[in-house]
Scaffold this motif. Structure first.
Motif, short mmCIF file in Angstrom:
data_model
loop_
_atom_site.label_atom_id
_atom_site.label_comp_id
_atom_site.label_asym_id
_atom_site.label_seq_id
_atom_site.Cartn_x
_atom_site.Cartn_y
_atom_site.Cartn_z
N GLU A 236 0.83 -1.21 0.00
CA GLU A 236 0.00 0.00 0.00
C GLU A 236 0.86 1.25 0.00
O GLU A 236 0.59 2.21 -0.73
CB GLU A 236 -0.95 -0.01 1.19
N LYS B 189 -1.33 9.90 -0.91
CA LYS B 189 -2.63 9.39 -1.31
C LYS B 189 -2.45 8.14 -2.17
O LYS B 189 -1.60 8.09 -3.05
CB LYS B 189 -3.39 10.46 -2.10
N SER B 190 -3.27 7.13 -1.91
CA SER B 190 -3.17 5.88 -2.65
C SER B 190 -3.40 6.10 -4.14
O SER B 190 -4.29 6.84 -4.54
CB SER B 190 -4.19 4.86 -2.14
N GLU C 168 -10.02 3.37 -5.53
CA GLU C 168 -10.72 3.28 -4.25
C GLU C 168 -11.49 1.96 -4.18
O GLU C 168 -12.17 1.58 -5.13
CB GLU C 168 -11.68 4.44 -4.09
N GLY C 169 -11.34 1.26 -3.08
CA GLY C 169 -12.00 -0.02 -2.90
C GLY C 169 -11.13 -1.21 -3.25
O GLY C 169 -11.57 -2.36 -3.14
#
Length: 67
Positions: free
Chosen positions: A13, A22-23, A27-28
């Motif tokens: 991650e 921020k990734s 999202e999800g």
């Protein structure tokens, strides 16, 4: 161990964050680690990417515990 798997999930991650922390994964997305060290990223649309364990983890031996 589960603790080692958690460390690998966190490392994957962290490796997928931009300069602001921020990734960059959709999202999800879910990162999981198998008993053999393989990492699977499952995306919200159900598609998956798998990274072989030998590409993300370094094996440990009892020799590492001895001086």
């Amino acid at each position: 161990t589960e603790d080692e798997k958690s460390e690998v999930v966190k490392a994957v991650e962290d490796a997928n964050k931009d300069e602001n922390g921020k990734s960059t994964l959709p999202e999800g997305s879910k990162v999981t680690v198998g008993d053999n060290g393989d990492v699977t990223v499952t995306y919200p649309d159900g598609s998956k990417d798998t990274i072989p364990g030998d590409k993300v983890v370094k094996g440990k031996s009892d020799a590492d515990k001895n001086e």
